[in-house]
Design an enzyme around this catalytic site. Structure first.
Site, PDB file in Angstrom:
ATOM      1  N   CYS A   8     -51.282  24.053-112.073  1.00  0.00           N
ATOM      2  CA  CYS A   8     -50.595  23.320-113.145  1.00  0.00           C
ATOM      3  C   CYS A   8     -50.666  21.837-112.810  1.00  0.00           C
ATOM      4  O   CYS A   8     -51.485  21.427-111.973  1.00  0.00           O
ATOM      5  CB  CYS A   8     -49.159  23.818-113.323  1.00  0.00           C
ATOM      6  SG  CYS A   8     -48.101  23.613-111.870  1.00  0.00           S
ATOM      7  N   ARG A  14     -44.589  25.635-112.678  1.00  0.00           N
ATOM      8  CA  ARG A  14     -45.272  26.809-113.211  1.00  0.00           C
ATOM      9  C   ARG A  14     -46.165  27.523-112.206  1.00  0.00           C
ATOM     10  O   ARG A  14     -46.061  28.735-112.016  1.00  0.00           O
ATOM     11  CB  ARG A  14     -46.088  26.422-114.458  1.00  0.00           C
ATOM     12  CG  ARG A  14     -45.227  25.994-115.633  1.00  0.00           C
ATOM     13  CD  ARG A  14     -46.050  25.293-116.703  1.00  0.00           C
ATOM     14  NE  ARG A  14     -46.582  24.022-116.211  1.00  0.00           N
ATOM     15  CZ  ARG A  14     -47.451  23.256-116.847  1.00  0.00           C
ATOM     16  NH1 ARG A  14     -47.929  23.657-118.014  1.00  0.00           N
ATOM     17  NH2 ARG A  14     -47.843  22.116-116.335  1.00  0.00           N
ATOM     18  N   ASP A 118     -44.525  23.545-120.229  1.00  0.00           N
ATOM     19  CA  ASP A 118     -44.104  22.860-119.009  1.00  0.00           C
ATOM     20  C   ASP A 118     -42.586  22.749-118.967  1.00  0.00           C
ATOM     21  O   ASP A 118     -42.006  21.948-119.700  1.00  0.00           O
ATOM     22  CB  ASP A 118     -44.731  21.467-118.958  1.00  0.00           C
ATOM     23  CG  ASP A 118     -44.612  20.862-117.580  1.00  0.00           C
ATOM     24  OD1 ASP A 118     -43.736  21.319-116.816  1.00  0.00           O
ATOM     25  OD2 ASP A 118     -45.386  19.960-117.275  1.00  0.00           O
TER      26      ASP A 118
HETATM   27  P1  4NP Z   1     -45.569  21.748-113.307  1.00  0.00           P
HETATM   28  O1  4NP Z   1     -44.440  20.814-113.947  1.00  0.00           O
HETATM   29  O2  4NP Z   1     -46.899  21.145-113.726  1.00  0.00           O
HETATM   30  O3  4NP Z   1     -45.324  23.070-113.922  1.00  0.00           O
HETATM   31  O4  4NP Z   1     -45.347  21.713-111.810  1.00  0.00           O
HETATM   32  C1  4NP Z   1     -44.413  19.425-113.795  1.00  0.00           C
HETATM   33  C2  4NP Z   1     -43.830  18.865-112.681  1.00  0.00           C
HETATM   34  C3  4NP Z   1     -43.755  17.496-112.564  1.00  0.00           C
HETATM   35  C4  4NP Z   1     -44.278  16.679-113.562  1.00  0.00           C
HETATM   36  C5  4NP Z   1     -44.891  17.242-114.662  1.00  0.00           C
HETATM   37  C6  4NP Z   1     -44.961  18.614-114.773  1.00  0.00           C
HETATM   38  N1  4NP Z   1     -44.161  15.278-113.464  1.00  0.00           N
HETATM   39  O5  4NP Z   1     -44.493  14.577-114.454  1.00  0.00           O
HETATM   40  O6  4NP Z   1     -43.757  14.769-112.408  1.00  0.00           O
END
Ligand code: 4NP
Length: 151
Positions: A8, A14, A118
């Protein structure tokens, strides 16, 4: 050994959950498959999964506390037979990076190519319950297809 990488953006919400769900299934079925996860960004490198991913995993007896966020590397391209992206942006980023074996999580489990939303940008725990439910179905379908050789 067969190796599968879940990816991800941040590798804190995720994909750590997908990683934990897949590991639990692989252990239950006694399969010789190595599971890992990574992020297309290095924004959270070294961090544990987010609090709500840890909490929802724990409710299903999955311990993801020890996972640490890491970015994808060029070595991953040769190491992993299958790479599974959580959304279409992740898939495009992986392909631009050089991966040529990228699946979309939402193409499994009858989700018609839907993105795994997300939950980082949602309010509260509810988004994570939805993500867990979606991942449980998609990961089971994906691992079954790997197991029976149709992937
Ligand atoms: P992930 O969620 O891709 O599911 O781990 C996110 C975690 C952090 C960020 C974006 C998505 N961020 O912008 O820091």
């Amino acid at each position: 050994m067969n190796r599968i990488l879940f990816v991800c953006l941040g590798n804190i919400c995720r994909s750590p959950l997908a990683h934990g769900v897949a590991e639990q299934l692989v252990n239950k079925k006694n399969l010789e498959i190595f599971i890992d996860s990574a992020g297309t960004s290095d924004w959270h490198m070294g961090e544990a999964p987010c609090e709500y991913s840890i909490k929802i995993a724990d409710q299903y007896n999955i311990d993801i506390n020890q996972q640490q966020s890491r970015p994808i590397t060029k070595k991953d391209i040769t190491l992993f037979k299958h790479v599974v992206a959580m959304d279409k942006q992740n898939k495009a980023d992986l392909e631009a990076f050089g991966f040529d074996n990228v699946h979309l999580m939402g193409d499994f489990g009858n989700f018609q190519g839907e993105d795994v939303p997300d939950p980082y940008f949602f309010d509260g725990f509810e988004g994570f319950e939805h993500v867990y439910n979606m991942l449980a179905l998609c990961v089971e379908d994906f691992i079954t297809k790997v197991e029976n050789g149709s992937l």
